[in-house]
Design a protein around this motif. Structure first.
Motif, PDB file in Angstrom:
ATOM      1  N   LEU A 611      34.213  22.293 -19.895  1.00 26.98           N
ATOM      2  CA  LEU A 611      35.107  21.455 -20.686  1.00 26.98           C
ATOM      3  C   LEU A 611      36.283  22.243 -21.253  1.00 26.98           C
ATOM      4  CD1 LEU A 611      32.391  19.347 -22.561  1.00 26.98           C
ATOM      5  CD2 LEU A 611      33.953  18.541 -20.765  1.00 26.98           C
ATOM      6  N   VAL A 612      36.053  23.500 -21.565  1.00 27.96           N
ATOM      7  CA  VAL A 612      37.115  24.322 -22.151  1.00 27.96           C
ATOM      8  C   VAL A 612      38.044  24.870 -21.072  1.00 27.96           C
ATOM      9  CG1 VAL A 612      37.573  26.459 -23.411  1.00 27.96           C
ATOM     10  CG2 VAL A 612      35.772  24.902 -24.196  1.00 27.96           C
ATOM     11  N   GLU A 613      37.485  25.411 -19.979  1.00 30.59           N
ATOM     12  CA  GLU A 613      38.290  26.138 -18.997  1.00 30.59           C
ATOM     13  C   GLU A 613      38.829  25.246 -17.877  1.00 30.59           C
ATOM     14  OE1 GLU A 613      35.922  29.336 -17.589  1.00 30.59           O
ATOM     15  OE2 GLU A 613      35.605  30.198 -19.588  1.00 30.59           O
ATOM     16  N   VAL A 614      38.065  24.247 -17.449  1.00 26.04           N
ATOM     17  CA  VAL A 614      38.493  23.371 -16.360  1.00 26.04           C
ATOM     18  C   VAL A 614      38.992  22.045 -16.912  1.00 26.04           C
ATOM     19  CG1 VAL A 614      37.790  22.176 -14.250  1.00 26.04           C
ATOM     20  CG2 VAL A 614      36.903  24.470 -14.750  1.00 26.04           C
ATOM     21  N   GLY A 615      38.211  21.432 -17.761  1.00 27.37           N
ATOM     22  CA  GLY A 615      38.592  20.154 -18.335  1.00 27.37           C
ATOM     23  C   GLY A 615      37.859  18.993 -17.692  1.00 27.37           C
ATOM     24  N   LEU A 616      37.720  17.919 -18.445  1.00 26.84           N
ATOM     25  CA  LEU A 616      37.037  16.725 -17.966  1.00 26.84           C
ATOM     26  C   LEU A 616      38.047  15.839 -17.237  1.00 26.84           C
ATOM     27  CD1 LEU A 616      34.340  15.182 -17.952  1.00 26.84           C
ATOM     28  CD2 LEU A 616      35.074  14.058 -20.063  1.00 26.84           C
ATOM     29  N   PRO A 617      37.886  15.610 -15.910  1.00 23.74           N
ATOM     30  CA  PRO A 617      38.859  14.810 -15.163  1.00 23.74           C
ATOM     31  C   PRO A 617      38.933  13.374 -15.678  1.00 23.74           C
ATOM     32  CG  PRO A 617      37.517  16.099 -13.669  1.00 23.74           C
ATOM     33  CD  PRO A 617      36.883  16.207 -15.023  1.00 23.74           C
ATOM     34  N   SER A 618      40.133  12.847 -15.729  1.00 26.98           N
ATOM     35  CA  SER A 618      40.382  11.446 -16.066  1.00 26.98           C
ATOM     36  C   SER A 618      40.788  10.729 -14.781  1.00 26.98           C
ATOM     37  CB  SER A 618      41.499  11.339 -17.108  1.00 26.98           C
ATOM     38  OG  SER A 618      41.769   9.985 -17.402  1.00 26.98           O
ATOM     39  N   LEU A 619      39.929   9.812 -14.321  1.00 26.38           N
ATOM     40  CA  LEU A 619      40.130   9.159 -13.025  1.00 26.38           C
ATOM     41  C   LEU A 619      40.116   7.648 -13.197  1.00 26.38           C
ATOM     42  CD1 LEU A 619      37.637  11.256 -10.874  1.00 26.38           C
ATOM     43  CD2 LEU A 619      40.070  11.661 -11.209  1.00 26.38           C
ATOM     44  N   LEU A 625      34.918   4.718  -9.741  1.00 20.46           N
ATOM     45  CA  LEU A 625      34.634   5.616 -10.850  1.00 20.46           C
ATOM     46  C   LEU A 625      35.817   5.598 -11.813  1.00 20.46           C
ATOM     47  CD1 LEU A 625      33.006   7.996 -12.165  1.00 20.46           C
ATOM     48  CD2 LEU A 625      34.265   9.517 -10.630  1.00 20.46           C
ATOM     49  N   GLN A 626      35.525   5.357 -13.074  1.00 21.05           N
ATOM     50  CA  GLN A 626      36.540   5.430 -14.124  1.00 21.05           C
ATOM     51  C   GLN A 626      36.072   6.413 -15.184  1.00 21.05           C
ATOM     52  OE1 GLN A 626      35.232   2.079 -13.441  1.00 21.05           O
ATOM     53  NE2 GLN A 626      36.697   2.038 -11.746  1.00 21.05           N
ATOM     54  N   THR A 627      36.863   7.437 -15.416  1.00 21.31           N
ATOM     55  CA  THR A 627      36.565   8.362 -16.504  1.00 21.31           C
ATOM     56  C   THR A 627      37.807   8.447 -17.369  1.00 21.31           C
ATOM     57  OG1 THR A 627      37.275  10.266 -15.188  1.00 21.31           O
ATOM     58  CG2 THR A 627      34.935   9.696 -15.122  1.00 21.31           C
ATOM     59  N   HIS A 628      37.607   8.656 -18.645  1.00 15.78           N
ATOM     60  CA  HIS A 628      38.735   8.631 -19.588  1.00 15.78           C
ATOM     61  C   HIS A 628      39.050   9.998 -20.160  1.00 15.78           C
ATOM     62  CE1 HIS A 628      35.208   8.551 -22.168  1.00 15.78           C
ATOM     63  NE2 HIS A 628      34.891   7.337 -21.729  1.00 15.78           N
ATOM     64  N   GLY A 629      38.328  11.002 -19.715  1.00 11.71           N
ATOM     65  CA  GLY A 629      38.597  12.354 -20.182  1.00 11.71           C
ATOM     66  C   GLY A 629      38.040  12.663 -21.550  1.00 11.71           C
ATOM     67  N   GLY A 630      37.423  11.677 -22.195  1.00  8.46           N
ATOM     68  CA  GLY A 630      36.883  11.878 -23.536  1.00  8.46           C
ATOM     69  C   GLY A 630      35.367  11.907 -23.549  1.00  8.46           C
ATOM     70  N   LEU A 631      34.789  12.080 -24.716  1.00  9.32           N
ATOM     71  CA  LEU A 631      33.343  12.204 -24.914  1.00  9.32           C
ATOM     72  C   LEU A 631      32.929  11.244 -26.018  1.00  9.32           C
ATOM     73  CD1 LEU A 631      33.346  16.095 -24.839  1.00  9.32           C
ATOM     74  CD2 LEU A 631      32.320  14.649 -23.081  1.00  9.32           C
ATOM     75  N   LYS A 632      32.388  10.091 -25.652  1.00 10.11           N
ATOM     76  CA  LYS A 632      31.997   9.078 -26.617  1.00 10.11           C
ATOM     77  C   LYS A 632      30.506   9.221 -26.909  1.00 10.11           C
ATOM     78  CE  LYS A 632      31.564   4.049 -27.078  1.00 10.11           C
ATOM     79  NZ  LYS A 632      31.775   2.747 -26.388  1.00 10.11           N
ATOM     80  N   PRO A 633      30.122   9.526 -28.150  1.00 12.55           N
ATOM     81  CA  PRO A 633      28.694   9.730 -28.473  1.00 12.55           C
ATOM     82  C   PRO A 633      27.867   8.472 -28.209  1.00 12.55           C
ATOM     83  CG  PRO A 633      30.103  10.533 -30.240  1.00 12.55           C
ATOM     84  CD  PRO A 633      30.994   9.740 -29.331  1.00 12.55           C
ATOM     85  N   LEU A 634      26.676   8.661 -27.679  1.00 13.08           N
ATOM     86  CA  LEU A 634      25.713   7.587 -27.471  1.00 13.08           C
ATOM     87  C   LEU A 634      24.494   7.845 -28.338  1.00 13.08           C
ATOM     88  CD1 LEU A 634      25.859   7.253 -23.586  1.00 13.08           C
ATOM     89  CD2 LEU A 634      26.801   5.659 -25.258  1.00 13.08           C
ATOM     90  N   PRO A 635      23.752   6.804 -28.709  1.00 13.32           N
ATOM     91  CA  PRO A 635      22.551   7.010 -29.527  1.00 13.32           C
ATOM     92  C   PRO A 635      21.540   7.899 -28.808  1.00 13.32           C
ATOM     93  CG  PRO A 635      23.156   4.693 -29.443  1.00 13.32           C
ATOM     94  CD  PRO A 635      24.000   5.381 -28.424  1.00 13.32           C
ATOM     95  N   LYS A 636      20.823   8.698 -29.585  1.00 17.19           N
ATOM     96  CA  LYS A 636      19.747   9.507 -29.015  1.00 17.19           C
ATOM     97  C   LYS A 636      18.635   8.601 -28.519  1.00 17.19           C
ATOM     98  CE  LYS A 636      20.385  13.707 -31.764  1.00 17.19           C
ATOM     99  NZ  LYS A 636      19.705  14.690 -32.656  1.00 17.19           N
ATOM    100  N   ASP A 637      18.062   8.948 -27.384  1.00 22.03           N
ATOM    101  CA  ASP A 637      16.981   8.133 -26.828  1.00 22.03           C
ATOM    102  C   ASP A 637      16.118   9.027 -25.954  1.00 22.03           C
ATOM    103  OD1 ASP A 637      15.288   6.307 -25.768  1.00 22.03           O
ATOM    104  OD2 ASP A 637      16.818   5.113 -24.765  1.00 22.03           O
ATOM    105  N   GLY A 638      14.901   9.284 -26.386  1.00 23.57           N
ATOM    106  CA  GLY A 638      13.989  10.137 -25.621  1.00 23.57           C
ATOM    107  C   GLY A 638      12.888   9.357 -24.950  1.00 23.57           C
TER     108      GLY A 638
END
Length: 756
Positions: A611-619, A625-638
């Motif tokens: 995430l730091v050196e390459v980066g999260l692709p936005s497609l 496939l749709q990615t937005h380049g961000g990180l949206k937290p999801l609820p924990k679920d085990g």
């Protein structure tokens, strides 16, 4: 010998016949030579009303398939044959019982892959024909066919009292019968026996056919006139043969020939067919030449030199196509190397070229060599002495075995026109490049002009909003004034040609769909681009194409090459992956995050580095496939069986959220009603595989077979990068050829779907 059915055999066959035909279990009759396998199958077939029985001796698996159809009364019309394997599968209907005797002796050579093809490809075709329910029984030999699957009903016969074995005490490969056993064909011209005798260094002995037969009357016989497996008379007289194939095999096992000795045989055969004056077809140069055309590839496979032999155009043009394909399967059991001369040889069969004449075989190999830039090989093929009905003179046709887009390639051509330009006659080529057909298509057509004499492009391609038939070029008035030309278009596998051409076009694969004839020069276009060929004016044109596919699977498999070094580096999270990814995803598409801004839940070191050196692709759109380049937290679920941890939504893939597990680095697809599905072991691996898929989907291919090969290569690369793909239904669809319509695909076929 008549085999007497014992209680065990009777019971096994009775139980097999009583099985519900829907189970489609095979009956396999095994045992040593002379145990009575053929007799048992023939007796069993006689007890089943309407059963079909085919003797496979000396036949290819494809020929056995056609004989099975004939025995079952299945009429294969031109349409079914043109379609190849799908046509054959569709023509099989109803309930049938089929017995194949001597299936272990299939093939025109003793070293043949045909028994395995019968055991696998032909058996699967018969047992899985969608409109038929077929019981299949066949002889089996583990050495030649492998071990039968556990689901088969296996009956193994003990050797009977009349079973014979080779009495070869103290014998070696130079024994007269060991020399004869080294031959590859069922019967051997005396001239060939003498050549083998000398090449193997056998001591002087009876080299006359009758003297040899008199010395071993119980083992060999003399056939004054030979016949091949199809019943066609051979012009050679005085041919030696073992009295049964099992005797030939016994003596071959008793007197093995080493690789070094096989190399001497190969050298002797080559010397015999090349040291006799000007180049001419081997089949016209006597019994040794006819034998070499059929058997030399098999000898080379045993010598470990098949790859060397079959990349020499002077040899490749002369050997029979089936002999070359069979030898490749023997020499390369793990698969033929991708993208080379041998892959071109295999590709002809995969494209449906199983009925080519020897001249057509040489001409299409010459064409493939020029498309790949192998000019030395092309010169060898054209100078081989085999008369070619046409010769490619220039090409803008994509070569086989090239993965992904090729800079400067022409691409698929849907329309071809002839126009007058400043430099004379030019070709106008166009293809449909419309995308977003599933929504609101913006019609686009790529158009380019080429010199008709050289194939050189005139200017860069242009994108226009209409096809040729709607533009200034008028379909019904397509010949410039003062020009005599013929136009050909493929309709239902056959050429529609107007007016009558000076020379007929060559028989072509179905991937060639357009043509313009100028005297004896034909410019042909289709899936792989365009090329020009000079055709003989006395050529014969039966109006047909190659078959759309082989009747069965090709003899040889294809071996996937190593994945590109850039892909492996990117999958390992190398910081240099960014330019490689953005080459396709777009400049700036990989959105890097500052280390201090990463969520605390992302603790996996490799993921943080990516995430730091390459980066999260936005497609958007690619592979649905749709990615937005961000990180949206999801609820924990085990509770889903996955390791518990913080997850972050990074986009959507195939109608479900796509998430990153911050603790493990794993990428997951989260369907609504089922457990999470693994998508990749890491972000780096996931986007490396997406990048490879993009290269695959943008590649234009010269045939459907070539695209299937590329699909298999893609699947092998992805499994090498991340074995997780085998646990993913979504990747299974991607790698299995799911026809995505995602708004980014420049059409590979006119109907908008890739030809998988």
């Amino acid at each position: 010998m008549t085999h007497q059915l014992g209680d065990r055999e009777r019971s096994a066959i009775r139980d097999w016949l009583a099985l519900p035909v829907e189970r489609r279990a095979r009956l396999v009759i095994g045992g040593d030579g002379g145990a009575g396998k053929s007799a048992l199958l023939r007796e069993s077939a006689a007890q089943v009303p309407g059963a079909a029985l085919v003797d496979c001796t000396g036949l290819t698996a494809d020929e056995v398939a056609l004989r099975v159809c004939a025995a079952l009364g299945v009429a294969l019309g031109p349409d079914e044959l043109l379609r190849g394997r799908p046509g054959l599968r569709g023509a099989l209907r109803g309930d049938h019982t089929v017995f194949l005797v001597n299936s272990q002796w299939a093939g025109t050579t003793l070293t043949s892959s045909e028994p395995r093809r019968i055991a696998r490809a032909l058996s699967l075709l018969l047992l899985r024909a969608p409109e038929a329910r077929i019981r299949l029984a066949l002889e089996w030999d583990g050495d030649r066919m492998g071990e039968p699957p556990a689901r088969d009903v296996v009956v193994t016969l003990a050797a009977g009292p009349e079973a014979r074995s080779a009495d070869a005490t103290g014998a070696d490969g130079r024994h007269p019968l060991g020399v004869l056993a080294a031959a590859e064909t069922a019967d051997v011209p005396v001239e060939v026996y003498r050549l083998l005798h000398e090449a193997l260094g056998a001591p002087s002995g009876p080299a006359d056919a009758r003297a040899l037969a008199a010395a071993f009357p119980d083992v060999i016989e003399v056939r004054e006139t030979g016949r091949d497996a199809r019943g066609e008379e051979e012009p050679d007289a005085g041919r030696l043969a073992f009295r049964s194939p099992s005797l030939a095999r016994m003596w071959r096992a008793a007197c093995p020939v080493s690789e070094a000795e096989q190399r001497r045989v190969v050298a002797a055969l080559l010397a015999a067919v090349t040291d006799s004056g000007p180049a001419r077809p081997w089949t016209e140069s006597g019994p040794v030449g006819r034998y070499a055309a059929r058997a030399l590839p098999a000898h080379a496979a045993l010598a470990g030199t098949a790859g060397e032999l079959l990349t020499d155009g002077r040899v490749l043009a002369q050997v029979r196509p089936g002999a070359a394909w069979d030898a490749l399967a023997v020499a390369y059991p793990a698969g033929v190397p991708y993208g080379g001369v041998l892959a071109d040889v295999r590709s002809l069969q995969a494209q449906g070229a199983w009925s080519l004449s020897q001249g057509e075989w040489a001409a299409w190999l010459h064409h493939a060599a020029l498309c790949a830039g192998r000019t030395d090989l092309a010169r060898q093929l054209s100078g081989s002495g085999v008369g070619m009905p046409f010769e490619t003179v220039w090409t803008q046709w994509r070569g086989n075995g090239r993965f992904g887009p090729v800079p400067g390639e022409v691409g698929r051509i849907d329309e071809l026109a002839l126009v007058r330009s400043e430099d004379g006659l030019s070709l106008l080529a166009a293809r449909d490049a419309t995308t977003d057909r599933a929504t609101d298509p913006a019609h686009a057509y790529v158009r380019q002009e080429f010199d008709s004499a050289t194939g050189a492009p005139h200017g860069a391609p242009a994108v226009v909003p209409e096809p040729l038939y709607e533009s200034g070029w008028v379909y019904d008035d397509r010949v410039p004034e003062g020009v005599s030309g013929a136009f050909a278009e493929r309709l239902d596998g056959e050429w529609e040609i107007e007016p009558e051409p000076s020379a007929p076009p060559p028989r072509c694969p179905l991937s060639v769909g357009q043509g313009i004839g100028l005297d004896n020069l034909w410019v042909l276009a289709g899936e792989g681009g365009l090329f020009a060929a000079v055709c003989r004016t006395d050529g014969e044109d039966d109006g047909t194409a190659w078959h759309a596919a082989p009747l069965l699977e090709p003899h040889a498999r294809l071996a996937a090459p190593e994945p590109p070094a850039e892909a492996l580096a990117a999958a390992d999270g190398d910081a240099g992956a960014r330019p490689w990814l953005e080459e396709v995803f777009g400049a700036g598409a990989c959105r890097r995050h500052a280390a201090g801004d990463l969520p605390d839940g992302i603790t996996h070191p490799g993921t943080r580095d990516f995430l730091v050196e390459v980066g999260l692709p936005s497609l958007e759109g690619l592979l649905q496939l749709q990615t937005h380049g961000g990180l949206k937290p999801l609820p924990k679920d085990g509770t889903d069986g996955q390791r518990s941890g913080v997850r972050y939504e990074i986009g959507h893939w195939m109608y479900a959220p796509l998430a990153l597990d911050g603790a493990t680095g794993q990428v997951l697809r989260l369907p609504r009603d089922t457990a999470p599905e693994p998508a990749a072991g890491s972000l780096a691996r996931f986007f490396a595989m997406v990048r490879l898929f993009d290269a695959y989907r943008r590649g234009f291919h010269p045939s459907r077979a070539d695209r299937r090969d590329a699909q298999q290569v893609l699947a092998a690369w992805c499994r090498r990068i991340d074995p997780t793909v085998d646990e993913s239904d979504t990747w299974d669809a991607v790698l299995g050829g799911h026809p995505f319509e995602d708004g980014t695909w420049e059409l590979v076929t006119k109907d908008g779907r890739p030809p998988l």
